[in-house]
Design an enzyme around this catalytic site. Structure first.
Site, PDB file in Angstrom:
ATOM      1  N   LYS A   1      53.608  79.961 -33.199  1.00  0.00           N
ATOM      2  CA  LYS A   1      52.914  78.784 -33.729  1.00  0.00           C
ATOM      3  C   LYS A   1      53.854  77.590 -33.635  1.00  0.00           C
ATOM      4  CE  LYS A   1      50.377  77.038 -37.735  1.00  0.00           C
ATOM      5  NZ  LYS A   1      49.660  77.390 -38.955  1.00  0.00           N
TER       6      LYS A   1
ATOM      7  N   VAL B   1      48.895  77.650 -31.257  1.00  0.00           N
ATOM      8  CA  VAL B   1      49.427  79.007 -31.334  1.00  0.00           C
ATOM      9  C   VAL B   1      49.319  79.644 -29.949  1.00  0.00           C
ATOM     10  CG1 VAL B   1      49.290  81.239 -32.490  1.00  0.00           C
ATOM     11  CG2 VAL B   1      48.701  79.157 -33.745  1.00  0.00           C
TER      12      VAL B   1
ATOM     13  N   ASP C   1      43.598  77.880 -48.325  1.00  0.00           N
ATOM     14  CA  ASP C   1      42.822  77.594 -47.106  1.00  0.00           C
ATOM     15  C   ASP C   1      42.224  78.877 -46.531  1.00  0.00           C
ATOM     16  OD1 ASP C   1      41.700  75.779 -45.351  1.00  0.00           O
ATOM     17  OD2 ASP C   1      43.442  75.666 -44.038  1.00  0.00           O
TER      18      ASP C   1
ATOM     19  N   LEU D   1      46.305  80.895 -27.962  1.00  0.00           N
ATOM     20  CA  LEU D   1      45.446  81.689 -28.862  1.00  0.00           C
ATOM     21  C   LEU D   1      44.571  80.797 -29.726  1.00  0.00           C
ATOM     22  CD1 LEU D   1      48.120  84.260 -30.078  1.00  0.00           C
ATOM     23  CD2 LEU D   1      46.145  84.766 -28.629  1.00  0.00           C
ATOM     24  N   GLY D   2      45.066  79.630 -30.074  1.00  0.00           N
ATOM     25  CA  GLY D   2      44.265  78.761 -30.941  1.00  0.00           C
ATOM     26  C   GLY D   2      44.949  77.424 -31.130  1.00  0.00           C
TER      27      GLY D   2
ATOM     28  N   GLY E   1      44.865  74.351 -34.018  1.00  0.00           N
ATOM     29  CA  GLY E   1      44.330  73.927 -35.308  1.00  0.00           C
ATOM     30  C   GLY E   1      44.858  72.563 -35.672  1.00  0.00           C
ATOM     31  N   ASN E   2      44.644  72.189 -36.907  1.00  0.00           N
ATOM     32  CA  ASN E   2      45.156  70.904 -37.384  1.00  0.00           C
ATOM     33  C   ASN E   2      46.676  70.917 -37.443  1.00  0.00           C
ATOM     34  OD1 ASN E   2      42.673  69.487 -37.988  1.00  0.00           O
ATOM     35  ND2 ASN E   2      42.360  71.135 -39.449  1.00  0.00           N
ATOM     36  N   GLY E   3      47.228  72.113 -37.717  1.00  0.00           N
ATOM     37  CA  GLY E   3      48.665  72.191 -37.912  1.00  0.00           C
ATOM     38  C   GLY E   3      49.441  72.292 -36.608  1.00  0.00           C
ATOM     39  N   GLY E   4      48.890  72.979 -35.631  1.00  0.00           N
ATOM     40  CA  GLY E   4      49.655  73.176 -34.412  1.00  0.00           C
ATOM     41  C   GLY E   4      48.889  73.989 -33.388  1.00  0.00           C
TER      42      GLY E   4
HETATM   43  P1  ATP Z   1      43.886  75.015 -38.961  1.00  0.00           P
HETATM   44  O1  ATP Z   1      44.513  73.750 -39.327  1.00  0.00           O
HETATM   45  O2  ATP Z   1      42.712  74.841 -38.030  1.00  0.00           O
HETATM   46  O3  ATP Z   1      43.540  75.908 -40.106  1.00  0.00           O
HETATM   47  P2  ATP Z   1      46.499  75.753 -37.896  1.00  0.00           P
HETATM   48  O4  ATP Z   1      46.885  74.692 -36.960  1.00  0.00           O
HETATM   49  O5  ATP Z   1      47.199  75.719 -39.188  1.00  0.00           O
HETATM   50  O6  ATP Z   1      44.935  75.857 -38.087  1.00  0.00           O
HETATM   51  P3  ATP Z   1      46.556  78.602 -37.567  1.00  0.00           P
HETATM   52  O7  ATP Z   1      45.363  78.713 -38.438  1.00  0.00           O
HETATM   53  O8  ATP Z   1      47.799  79.253 -38.049  1.00  0.00           O
HETATM   54  O9  ATP Z   1      46.843  77.103 -37.159  1.00  0.00           O
HETATM   55  O10 ATP Z   1      46.186  79.202 -36.141  1.00  0.00           O
HETATM   56  C1  ATP Z   1      45.103  78.656 -35.363  1.00  0.00           C
HETATM   57  C2  ATP Z   1      44.389  79.792 -34.654  1.00  0.00           C
HETATM   58  O11 ATP Z   1      45.303  80.466 -33.771  1.00  0.00           O
HETATM   59  C3  ATP Z   1      43.828  80.874 -35.565  1.00  0.00           C
HETATM   60  O12 ATP Z   1      42.544  80.543 -36.062  1.00  0.00           O
HETATM   61  C4  ATP Z   1      43.775  82.067 -34.613  1.00  0.00           C
HETATM   62  O13 ATP Z   1      42.637  81.991 -33.766  1.00  0.00           O
HETATM   63  C5  ATP Z   1      45.026  81.858 -33.749  1.00  0.00           C
HETATM   64  N1  ATP Z   1      46.191  82.592 -34.305  1.00  0.00           N
HETATM   65  C6  ATP Z   1      47.062  82.128 -35.222  1.00  0.00           C
HETATM   66  N2  ATP Z   1      48.013  83.029 -35.509  1.00  0.00           N
HETATM   67  C7  ATP Z   1      47.722  84.113 -34.761  1.00  0.00           C
HETATM   68  C8  ATP Z   1      48.333  85.413 -34.630  1.00  0.00           C
HETATM   69  N3  ATP Z   1      49.416  85.746 -35.318  1.00  0.00           N
HETATM   70  N4  ATP Z   1      47.754  86.300 -33.788  1.00  0.00           N
HETATM   71  C9  ATP Z   1      46.638  85.967 -33.087  1.00  0.00           C
HETATM   72  N5  ATP Z   1      46.028  84.768 -33.159  1.00  0.00           N
HETATM   73  C10 ATP Z   1      46.552  83.841 -33.986  1.00  0.00           C
END
Ligand code: ATP
Ligand code: MG
Length: 336
Positions: A85, A70, A172, A62-63, A65-68
């Site tokens: 995630k 998903v 954020d 699904l995505g 990001g910097n954290g992980g």
């Molecule tokens: P960043 O560091 O880029 O802000 P991150 O690694 O902390 O991101 P998230 O922001 O939690 O991760 O998730 C990254 C992407 O995954 C989101 O922008 C979204 O597109 C998708 N995503 C996350 N959680 C969900 C969910 N519960 N349902 C659908 N899509 C999701």
């Protein structure tokens, strides 16, 4: 330090960990016959402690990001769909898991379970937002009509009201961290740098975050005594996010301009307060934006004031929900 629009300023290890030899899930190759998929909203909380990682099969990414990363996952037994995630190696997932698993609001993405991984870390089993992020919706559909902006504002503000009342500050807020459902719901996600304040009204001195959505007092802390009001900082970030939805692109820089540190510093700290183009917004929306985006955080409206603002409080709820639902559904349907 990483910049800018997508990335956070962070001192954390950003190396990407994608398990290669020992996959977390078996792929959904041999799919069993499943009833039409339900999303995880319907899952009784009583089941949540019984989940194990092996109970799920991966459906899609699904995505990232910097954290992980998903993943969209399916529970093998019930066929219910979730988001999972999985943190990058070394990222502190426990703090996000700890905050998120204590939240219970229709405007905050629900964490059903925190699952241990083979690497000794944890993965967050989340409610699936079937419309993806608002960032993806604006990327596919372009500028939102005002009615849809009002609906996103109302729901995101309800989330902030819920969080701030519990001394949780998100830090954020941005389009990629607001999730949408095809039912027209907005849910705040990604608590990777959220904090629980020791006391209500406490100030913060953490400058981790996504530069493009940071308020002037966070971007340039030295000019503001080294600390800031994190609730007011969340309001600014939401204001920039809503303005982005209205104009269809990141609003603080001219289209096509590289979002360098210097360009953002000039726009956020030294420029005029961001505002929608006069032709693109009603007087109510312009007043609402001005209240969110006051450069002096002491003059910025509070979440409660913004919830009571005519742009939000006097919107036609059915029409604005419908406008949002339609956009999300259009963005989610496969391109012709
Ligand atoms: P960043 O560091 O880029 O802000 P991150 O690694 O902390 O991101 P998230 O922001 O939690 O991760 O998730 C990254 C992407 O995954 C989101 O922008 C979204 O597109 C998708 N995503 C996350 N959680 C969900 C969910 N519960 N349902 C659908 N899509 C999701
Ligand atoms: Mg994110």
């Amino acid at each position: 330090m990483a910049l800018i629009r997508e990335k956070r300023f962070t001192q954390m290890n950003l190396s990407l960990h994608v398990p290669s030899r020992a996959p977390l899930f078996q792929e959904a190759a041999a799919r069993r016959q499943c009833p039409p998929p339900s999303t995880s909203m319907a899952t009784p909380a009583s089941r949540s402690n019984q989940f194990r990682l092996a109970d799920f099969e991966r459906v899609a990414v699904l995505g990232r990001g910097n954290g992980g990363t998903v993943y969209k996952v399916r529970h093998r037994e019930t066929c219910a769909l979730y988001a999972l995630k999985v943190q990058h190696s070394g990222e502190p997932a426990a703090a996000e898991a700890d905050i998120l698993s204590r939240m219970a609001s229709p405007f905050v993405v629900r964490c059903h379970s925190v699952l241990p991984t083979a690497s000794g870390d944890v993965a967050l089993l989340l409610e699936l937002a079937d419309g993806g992020s608002v960032d993806a919706v604006v990327g596919r559909r372009g500028a939102f009509p005002e009615a849809a902006v009002a609906e996103v504002a109302a729901q995101a503000l309800s989330a902030l009201a819920y969080l701030h009342a519990r001394r949780v500050v998100h830090l954020d807020v941005k389009p990629a961290n607001l999730l949408a459902s095809t039912a027209g719901e907005i849910k705040v996600a990604d608590f990777g740098i959220a904090k629980v304040l020791p006391r209500a009204g406490d100030h913060c001195a953490s400058y981790v975050g996504t530069a493009a959505y940071m308020s002037p007092e966070r971007f340039d802390p030295e000019a503001h005594g080294g600390h800031y009001d994190p609730c007011a900082a969340d309001v600014w970030s939401l204001g920039v996010t809503l303005l982005e939805l209205l104009v269809g692109r990141y609003p603080l820089l001219p289209a096509g301009q590289k979002p360098s540190w210097a360009a953002l510093m000039c726009a956020i700290c030294f420029g005029e307060p961001p505002a929608p183009p006069a032709c693109a917004a009603s007087p109510e929306l312009r007043a609402f934006m001005a209240a969110c985006l006051r450069k002096d955080y002491r003059e910025r409206a509070s979440v409660a004031e913004l919830l009571a603002h005519p742009f939000v409080a006097e919107r036609d709820v059915a029409a604005s929900r419908h406008a949002l639902r339609r956009l999300v559904a259009e963005a989610s349907s496969p391109s012709p």
